[in-house]
Design an enzyme around this catalytic site. Structure first.
Site, PDB file in Angstrom:
ATOM      1  N   GLY A 256       0.630  -1.421   0.096  1.00  0.00           N
ATOM      2  CA  GLY A 256      -0.123  -0.162  -0.047  1.00  0.00           C
ATOM      3  C   GLY A 256       0.833   1.340   0.096  1.00  0.00           C
ATOM      4  O   GLY A 256       0.381   2.412   1.198  1.00  0.00           O
ATOM      5  N   HIS A 257       2.048   1.182  -1.206  1.00  0.00           N
ATOM      6  CA  HIS A 257       2.335   2.648  -1.018  1.00  0.00           C
ATOM      7  C   HIS A 257       3.619   2.135  -2.446  1.00  0.00           C
ATOM      8  O   HIS A 257       3.947   1.366  -3.027  1.00  0.00           O
ATOM      9  CB  HIS A 257       4.041   2.672   0.458  1.00  0.00           C
ATOM     10  CG  HIS A 257       4.781   1.412  -0.123  1.00  0.00           C
ATOM     11  ND1 HIS A 257       4.489   0.902   1.129  1.00  0.00           N
ATOM     12  CD2 HIS A 257       5.793   0.658  -0.179  1.00  0.00           C
ATOM     13  CE1 HIS A 257       5.407  -0.048   1.504  1.00  0.00           C
ATOM     14  NE2 HIS A 257       5.999   0.421  -0.242  1.00  0.00           N
ATOM     15  N   GLY A 258       4.420   3.469  -2.387  1.00  0.00           N
ATOM     16  CA  GLY A 258       4.996   3.661  -3.894  1.00  0.00           C
ATOM     17  C   GLY A 258       6.767   3.946  -3.358  1.00  0.00           C
ATOM     18  O   GLY A 258       6.427   4.815  -1.989  1.00  0.00           O
TER      19      GLY A 258
ATOM     20  N   ARG B  13       2.414  -0.470  -4.969  1.00  0.00           N
ATOM     21  CA  ARG B  13       2.326  -1.894  -4.807  1.00  0.00           C
ATOM     22  C   ARG B  13       1.483  -2.664  -3.288  1.00  0.00           C
ATOM     23  O   ARG B  13       1.286  -1.454  -2.462  1.00  0.00           O
ATOM     24  CB  ARG B  13       3.653  -2.689  -4.921  1.00  0.00           C
ATOM     25  CG  ARG B  13       3.795  -2.952  -3.583  1.00  0.00           C
ATOM     26  CD  ARG B  13       4.716  -1.195  -2.804  1.00  0.00           C
ATOM     27  NE  ARG B  13       5.414  -0.501  -3.721  1.00  0.00           N
ATOM     28  CZ  ARG B  13       6.839  -1.147  -4.019  1.00  0.00           C
ATOM     29  NH1 ARG B  13       7.346  -2.039  -3.878  1.00  0.00           N
ATOM     30  NH2 ARG B  13       7.115  -0.229  -4.582  1.00  0.00           N
TER      31      ARG B  13
END
Ligand code: TYD
Length: 137
Positions: free
Chosen positions: A54-56, A101
Protein backbone atom coordinates in the site's frame (compact mmCIF):
# COMPACT_ATOMS: atom_id res chain seq x y z
CA UNK A 1 8.44 12.85 -12.15
CA UNK A 2 8.60 9.16 -12.88
CA UNK A 3 7.48 7.42 -16.05
CA UNK A 4 8.05 3.81 -15.04
CA UNK A 5 5.15 1.52 -15.86
CA UNK A 6 3.97 -1.88 -14.72
CA UNK A 7 5.41 -3.16 -18.01
CA UNK A 8 8.88 -2.42 -16.59
CA UNK A 9 8.19 -4.95 -13.79
CA UNK A 10 8.93 -8.41 -15.18
CA UNK A 11 8.75 -11.71 -13.38
CA UNK A 12 12.37 -12.88 -13.39
CA UNK A 13 13.30 -16.56 -13.41
CA UNK A 14 16.04 -17.00 -10.80
CA UNK A 15 17.07 -20.52 -11.68
CA UNK A 16 17.34 -23.55 -9.46
CA UNK A 17 20.17 -25.88 -8.53
CA UNK A 18 18.31 -29.11 -8.10
CA UNK A 19 19.30 -32.38 -6.52
CA UNK A 20 17.38 -35.09 -4.77
CA UNK A 21 18.13 -33.57 -1.36
CA UNK A 22 16.47 -30.29 -2.29
CA UNK A 23 16.92 -27.09 -4.25
CA UNK A 24 19.05 -23.97 -4.05
CA UNK A 25 18.24 -20.67 -5.73
CA UNK A 26 21.03 -18.12 -5.90
CA UNK A 27 20.60 -14.37 -6.41
CA UNK A 28 23.84 -12.52 -6.96
CA UNK A 29 23.55 -8.74 -7.07
CA UNK A 30 23.76 -7.23 -10.55
CA UNK A 31 24.03 -10.60 -12.33
CA UNK A 32 20.32 -11.29 -12.40
CA UNK A 33 19.11 -7.89 -11.20
CA UNK A 34 19.44 -4.35 -12.54
CA UNK A 35 20.57 -3.11 -9.10
CA UNK A 36 23.03 -3.90 -6.32
CA UNK A 37 21.47 -5.38 -3.20
CA UNK A 38 21.86 -3.11 -0.17
CA UNK A 39 19.09 -4.48 2.05
CA UNK A 40 17.21 -7.72 2.56
CA UNK A 41 14.05 -8.07 4.61
CA UNK A 42 11.21 -10.56 4.80
CA UNK A 43 7.60 -10.57 5.87
CA UNK A 44 6.29 -13.60 7.74
CA UNK A 45 3.63 -14.60 10.28
CA UNK A 46 1.12 -12.61 8.22
CA UNK A 47 -2.36 -13.20 9.65
CA UNK A 48 -5.01 -14.55 7.26
CA UNK A 49 -6.79 -11.80 5.36
CA UNK A 50 -4.13 -9.14 6.03
CA UNK A 51 -2.62 -7.01 3.28
CA UNK A 52 0.76 -5.29 3.17
CA UNK A 53 2.42 -2.73 0.99
CA UNK A 54 0.00 0.00 0.00
CA UNK A 55 2.71 2.47 -1.00
CA UNK A 56 5.07 3.52 -3.76
CA UNK A 57 8.76 4.38 -3.78
CA UNK A 58 10.52 7.23 -5.52
CA UNK A 59 13.93 5.64 -6.04
CA UNK A 60 13.88 2.11 -4.64
CA UNK A 61 14.24 -1.01 -6.78
CA UNK A 62 13.07 -4.28 -5.25
CA UNK A 63 12.92 -7.93 -6.15
CA UNK A 64 10.01 -9.62 -4.37
CA UNK A 65 10.04 -13.40 -3.98
CA UNK A 66 7.61 -15.85 -2.38
CA UNK A 67 10.37 -17.73 -0.53
CA UNK A 68 7.63 -19.94 0.91
CA UNK A 69 3.91 -20.22 0.22
CA UNK A 70 2.16 -17.75 -2.04
CA UNK A 71 0.65 -14.29 -2.23
CA UNK A 72 -0.58 -11.82 -4.81
CA UNK A 73 0.99 -8.52 -5.70
CA UNK A 74 -0.90 -5.67 -7.32
CA UNK A 75 1.30 -3.29 -9.30
CA UNK A 76 -0.09 0.08 -10.36
CA UNK A 77 1.68 2.84 -12.28
CA UNK A 78 -1.22 5.28 -12.07
CA UNK A 79 -2.49 4.29 -15.54
CA UNK A 80 -2.17 0.49 -15.65
CA UNK A 81 -2.64 -2.21 -13.03
CA UNK A 82 -1.30 -5.75 -13.02
CA UNK A 83 -1.85 -8.53 -10.48
CA UNK A 84 0.81 -11.25 -10.24
CA UNK A 85 0.58 -14.41 -8.16
CA UNK A 86 3.94 -15.35 -6.68
CA UNK A 87 4.02 -18.98 -5.61
CA UNK A 88 7.47 -20.33 -6.54
CA UNK A 89 10.74 -19.54 -4.74
CA UNK A 90 12.69 -19.56 -8.02
CA UNK A 91 10.81 -16.60 -9.51
CA UNK A 92 10.72 -12.99 -8.38
CA UNK A 93 9.02 -9.84 -9.55
CA UNK A 94 11.12 -6.76 -10.18
CA UNK A 95 9.42 -3.65 -8.83
CA UNK A 96 11.03 -0.53 -10.25
CA UNK A 97 10.71 2.97 -8.72
CA UNK A 98 7.41 4.79 -9.17
CA UNK A 99 5.08 1.81 -8.82
CA UNK A 100 2.29 1.52 -6.26
CA UNK A 101 2.20 -2.01 -4.80
CA UNK A 102 -0.17 -3.96 -2.59
CA UNK A 103 0.44 -7.47 -1.28
CA UNK A 104 -2.53 -9.64 -0.36
CA UNK A 105 -3.96 -13.16 -0.12
CA UNK A 106 -0.97 -14.55 1.72
CA UNK A 107 -1.12 -18.29 2.20
CA UNK A 108 -0.57 -19.71 5.67
CA UNK A 109 3.16 -19.73 6.42
CA UNK A 110 4.02 -17.48 3.45
CA UNK A 111 7.38 -15.73 3.49
CA UNK A 112 7.78 -12.63 1.33
CA UNK A 113 11.47 -12.06 0.72
CA UNK A 114 12.47 -8.60 -0.51
CA UNK A 115 15.84 -7.64 -1.94
CA UNK A 116 16.19 -3.88 -2.12
CA UNK A 117 18.56 -1.43 -3.79
CA UNK A 118 18.76 1.00 -0.84
CA UNK A 119 18.77 0.99 2.92
CA UNK A 120 15.51 1.94 4.65
CA UNK A 121 14.58 5.56 4.06
CA UNK A 122 11.15 6.77 5.16
CA UNK A 123 11.52 9.77 2.80
CA UNK A 124 11.48 7.45 -0.20
CA UNK A 125 7.92 6.25 0.52
CA UNK A 126 4.71 7.65 -0.97
CA UNK A 127 2.00 6.30 1.34
CA UNK A 128 -0.98 8.29 0.07
CA UNK A 129 -2.52 7.05 -3.19
CA UNK A 130 -3.66 10.51 -4.33
CA UNK A 131 -0.15 11.86 -3.75
CA UNK A 132 1.19 8.91 -5.72
CA UNK A 133 -1.10 9.79 -8.64
CA UNK A 134 0.06 13.43 -8.49
CA UNK A 135 3.68 12.23 -8.43
CA UNK A 136 3.03 10.20 -11.58
CA UNK A 137 1.46 13.11 -13.50
P1 TYD B 1 6.24 -0.93 5.81
O1 TYD B 1 7.21 -0.75 4.72
O2 TYD B 1 5.19 0.12 5.99
O3 TYD B 1 5.51 -2.34 5.69
P2 TYD B 1 4.61 -2.93 4.53
O4 TYD B 1 4.66 -2.00 3.38
O5 TYD B 1 5.21 -4.25 4.25
O6 TYD B 1 3.22 -3.07 5.04
O7 TYD B 1 7.05 -1.10 7.16
C1 TYD B 1 6.43 -1.39 8.39
C2 TYD B 1 7.26 -0.79 9.50
O8 TYD B 1 8.59 -1.33 9.49
C3 TYD B 1 7.42 0.73 9.37
O9 TYD B 1 7.33 1.28 10.67
C4 TYD B 1 8.82 0.92 8.86
C5 TYD B 1 9.54 -0.30 9.38
N1 TYD B 1 10.64 -0.74 8.47
C6 TYD B 1 11.96 -0.48 8.80
O10 TYD B 1 12.26 0.12 9.85
N2 TYD B 1 12.94 -0.89 7.96
C7 TYD B 1 12.67 -1.53 6.80
O11 TYD B 1 13.61 -1.91 6.04
C8 TYD B 1 11.29 -1.80 6.45
C9 TYD B 1 10.93 -2.52 5.18
C10 TYD B 1 10.31 -1.37 7.32
Amino acid sequence: MNFNSVYNCPVIPLGKIHNRAGNITVIEGETKLPFSIRRIYYLYDIPGGEGRGGHGHKNLYQLIVAASGSFNILLDDGANKKIITLNRPDYGVLVVPGIWRELFEFSSGAICLVLASEEYNAEDYIRDYDKFLSYKQ
